[in-house]
Design a protein around this motif. Structure first.
Motif: not given
Lengths: 308, 350
Positions: B184-210
Motif C-alpha cells: 500500500a505504501m509503495a502504491l500510495a502515489l501511484e508510481p510508474d515503477l515498483i521495485i519489489a525486492d523478494e516481497p514474499t520471501t518472509a511469508l508463509d507459502v499460502t500467504v505468498q500466493a495471496q
C-alpha cells in the motif's frame, strides 16, 4: 494503564518503608552521641542532657524510637532538628532550590547531550565524532569538585562573569553554572548513549524504507531515527533525574547552594538522625516518582511495550 | 542529444512509444571494504516498460538487490560506489541528478517494496501515520486528509476493518497484512515503477500466493512497470513477462518467461531449473548446482560460472562471454532472448 499505575503505586509502599527503615537504623548506628555532641568539648550537665534526650525522644530503646518515628511519619510529622526546628520546614526551604538546580542541570544535559550524540552518531568516525568522544571521556574522568573549581576560577575569578559562589539560591541565573557542573557527567553519558543508539538505528531497515519513500532528510532523522533512538536514553534520564536531586551534595558545597545536598551534609555532620531520615524519605519519593514517569513515557515512545 | 524527442518538456510525462520506462545500461557497482573491493554489479543491462513485469532472478550475492538499491538511490555510499553505467528513467539519467531531484522521484515515481515488512516498517509509528506520510510529504496533505487516504489505501490492499486498524502499529499485524501495508505504501502515489525486492520471501507459502496475486492485480490496474527481484523460480512463473537471470553481478540470460522455463540457453539457468523439487521425482535425490557462488572479492577469470559449470571449456576459463543474441536452429533471432554463454548454441539446441 490505570491498573498499571495503581499497581506501581502499591509496589512503592514496601520500597518506601524498606528504605526508610534502613536509613533510620543507619543514622542511629553512626558513632557518637548526638545529644552529648551538642555540648561540644564541655561535659554536659546530666540533668540537662537527660531533659534534652527526653525532648528528642532519644531516651527510649532504638526499637521504640523506630516505632515512634514511623508512627509520626505516617501522620506527616518528620520530627525536629536538635535546634528545635521542624524538619519539614528545613526540607521545605532546601527542596525548591535543589529542584531548580536539578531541573536546570537536566535540561542542560538533555539538550546538549542529545545534540552532541545525534551529530556524533550521524557522522560516525568523522572529526566531530572523534572530538565528541574525547570531550565526553574527559567529562566522565574529571571529578566534579575539580570541574567546579576550574569553572569558579575561569568564569568567576578570571572572567568575572559571575560570583564564585551563589548568593541567592533561588536565582536561576546564578544557579546556571552549578547546574552545568552538576549535569556535566550525565551529559557525557547521554551523549554517548545517544550516539550509540543513533549509529545502530541508522542502519535499520525502516530507515532504508523512510529514505525510499522520498522523505526529506530532516524528516527521516527527526521522525524516524530520533524517536527510535531515544528509547534507551530515556531510561537513563529517568534514573538520572533522581540522582541529580540527591547527588548535588558536592556541587552545592562548592557553590554554596542552600539546597538538599547542603542541608543533608550538615545534618550528617551533626548526626541529626531525624533530618537525615527526612531528606532521604523525600529523595526516595522523588526517585520512585521519576521511575514511574519513565515507565509511562517508555510506552509512549515504544508502542510495542505493553503494561502487564 | 538535443534532438532527442523525449527531452522536450512535453515529452516528460508522456512516454515516447518504444522508450522503456526504466533502462539500466552497463551498470557497475563496487564496495570498498577493509578486505578489498567487492565487485557486486559488473555491467548489468535491463529495461522495463510500463505495464511490464521483469523478474530478476539470482542467488544471494548475485547483485540483484544492489542493482535495485542503486536504481532507488538508497545504496549506502560509501562503501558502495557506482563506477560506470547509466540508469535512465523516462530517458533521463538518474545518476546525474541532484539528491533533491532523486528524492522527488523516490516514492513518487519509483517505489520499493522490501523483503521483511516487520523490520522495514517503523516499529514506533502507527501504520496510518507511515502511509499518510507519503501524502503529507509529497502532496502537502493535512493530517486528516492523509489519514483518510491511508484508510483508503488499506482498503485497496484488502486489509479488513481498515478504519479501525489505521492507528495500529506494525507489530499488531500478521506477516501477510504487514506486507500488504508495504505494498500500500509503495502504491500510495501511484508510481510508474515498483521495485519489489523478494516481497514474499518472509511469508508463509499460502500467504505468498495471496500477496503475489494482489501485487500483480494492482500492477495491471495502474499499468505500472514492476521489477520483481527473487530467488524463487516458483514465484516468477505466473506473474513475470520476462526474466533476467543474474550471476556474480552480471546478467547471464534474459528471455520471455515461458521460453526460459522451456528451453534455457545458459548452463546456470539450466541448473537452477533442475534444482526445483518436482513431484514426479519423489524419492530421488534433489539436484543441486555443485560448488558455491563466487567470492565477489575474487571473481573467477573468464565466465564467472566456469568453476561450477559441467560443460566449461578452456575458452570459458579465459574469456568473459558477451551477452549473445540467441537464435533458433535456422539462425532466426528469438525475440528478447540473450545468453552470456560461449556455448549457448549447444546448451539451447544440443
Amino acid at each position: 494503564m490505570g491498573r498499571f499505575v495503581a499497581r506501581r503505586l502499591l509496589q512503592m509502599i514496601p520500597v518506601f518503608l524498606g528504605t526508610v527503615t534502613i536509613i533510620f537504623f543507619m543514622t542511629r548506628m553512626l558513632p557518637g552521641d548526638p545529644a552529648a555532641a551538642m555540648w561540644g568539648d564541655k561535659a554536659a550537665d546530666p540533668a540537662q542532657l537527660a531533659a534534652f534526650k527526653h525532648r528528642m525522644g532519644l531516651d527510649v530503646s532504638t526499637g521504640q524510637q523506630y516505632l515512634d518515628y514511623m508512627g509520626n511519619l505516617l501522620t506527616g510529622n518528620f520530627g525536629e532538628t536538635m535546634a528545635g526546628r521542624k524538619v519539614i520546614d528545613v526540607i521545605g526551604e532546601a527542596l525548591p532550590v535543589t529542584i531548580r538546580l536539578a531541573l536546570l542541570a537536566f535540561v542542560f544535559e538533555v539538550v546538549v547531550g542529545v545534540t552532541i550524540g545525534l551529530f556524533s552518531g550521524l557522522r560516525r568516525g568523522k572529526a566531530f565524532d572523534k572530538t565528541a568522544l574525547v570531550f565526553t571521556l574527559l567529562l566522565i574522568s574529571i571529578p566534579v569538585p575539580v570541574l567546579g573549581f576550574i569553572f569558579q576560577n575561569v568564569f568567576a575569578i578570571q572572567l568575572k562573569w559571575i560570583t564564585p559562589t551563589v548568593q541567592d539560591s533561588m536565582n536561576l541565573g546564578q544557579l546556571m553554572l552549578p547546574a552545568i557542573v552538576l549535569g556535566s557527567i550525565s551529559l557525557a553519558y547521554v551523549a554517548r548513549l545517544t550516539r550509540t543508539s543513533i549509529a545502530e538505528n541508522i542502519k535499520s531497515d525502516y530507515m532504508r524504507t523512510a529514505i525510499a519513500k522520498g522523505l526529506p532528510r530532516r524528516k527521516v532523522i527527526g521522525t524516524h531515527l530520533l524517536r527510535n533512538s531515544m528509547i534507551p536514553v530515556v531510561t537513563f534520564l529517568g534514573t538520572d533525574l533522581g540522582a541529580l536531586m540527591g547527588g548535588a551534595i558536592v556541587t552545592e558545597g562548592i557553590f554554596n547552594v542552600k539546597g538538599v545536598g547542603n542541608a543533608l551534609y550538615h545534618a550528617i555532620n551533626l548526626n541529626e538522625g531525624a533530618t537525615v531520615s527526612g531528606f532521604v524519605v523525600v529523595l526516595v519519593l522523588v526517585y520512585l516518582a521519576a521511575s514511574l514517569i519513565v515507565d509511562l513515557l517508555y510506552a509512549v515512545l515504544d508502542p510495542r511495550i505493553r503494561y502487564a | 542529444m538535443t534532438t532527442a524527442p523525449e527531452k522536450t518538456t512535453a515529452g516528460q510525462d508522456r512516454l515516447v512509444p518504444g522508450t522503456p520506462l526504466l533502462e539500466v545500461r552497463d551498470l557497475h557497482v563496487e564496495f570498498k571494504t577493509r578486505d578489498g573491493v567487492a565487485k557486486a554489479v559488473n555491467g548489468v543491462n535491463y529495461s522495463v516498460a510500463a505495464g511490464e513485469t521483469l523478474a530478476v532472478l539470482g542467488e544471494s550475492g548475485s547483485g540483484k538487490s544492489v542493482t535495485a538499491q542503486t536504481i532507488m538511490g538508497i545504496l549506502d555510499m560509501p562503501p558502495g560506489r557506482v563506477t560506470a553505467g547509466e540508469i535512465l528513467f523516462r530517458g533521463q539519467d538518474m545518476l546525474k541528478m541532484s539528491n533533491e531531484e532523486r528524492r522527488k522521484i523516490r516514492g513518487r515515481k519509483i517505489a520499493m517494496i522490501f523483503q521483511d515488512a516487520l523490520s522495514s516498517l517503523n516499529p514506533v509509528l502507527s501504520v496510518g501515520y507511515q502511509l499518510g506520510e507519503m501524502f503529507r510529504v509529497h502532496e502537502g496533505a493535512s493530517r486528516k486528509e492523509a489519514k483518510a487516504k491511508a484508510i483508503e489505501l488499506m482498503d485497496r490492499v484488502r486489509i479488513p476493518a481498515a478504519a479501525q486498524r489505521v492507528n495500529d502499529y506494525p507489530h499488531q499485524f500478521s506477516g501477510g497484512m504487514r506486507q500488504r501495508i508495504m505494498i500500500a505504501m509503495a502504491l500510495a502515489l501511484e508510481p510508474d515503477l515498483i521495485i519489489a525486492d523478494e516481497p514474499t520471501t518472509a511469508l508463509d507459502v499460502t500467504v505468498q500466493a495471496q500477496v503475489m496475486d494482489l501485487l500483480a492485480e494492482l500492477q495491471a490496474e495502474y499499468h505500472m512497470g514492476l521489477i520483481l527481484i527473487t530467488h524463487d523460480l516458483g514465484v516468477v512463473a505466473d506473474v513475470a513477462d520476462k526474466i533476467a537471470v543474474m550471476y556474480a553481478g552480471r546478467i547471464v540470460e534474459t528471455a520471455p518467461v515461458h521460453d526460459l522455463y522451456a528451453r534455457p540457453a545458459h548452463p546456470y539457468t539450466k541448473g537452477l531449473l533442475r534444482s526445483i523439487p518436482r513431484l514426479d521425482q519423489k524419492g530421488e535425490e534433489l539436484y543441486a548446482i555443485k560448488g558455491l557462488p563466487p567470492n565477489l572479492y575474487k571473481v573467477p577469470a573468464g565466465c564467472a560460472f566456469n568453476p561450477r559449470c559441467d560443460v566449461a571449456t578452456d575458452l570459458c576459463r579465459t574469456e568473459i562471454p558477451a551477452l549473445h543474441q540467441v537464435t533458433d536452429r535456422d539462425g532466426a533471432e528469438l525475440a528478447g532472448r540473450k545468453s552470456a554463454c560461449h556455448l549457448w548454441k549447444e546448451t539451447l539446441h544440443g
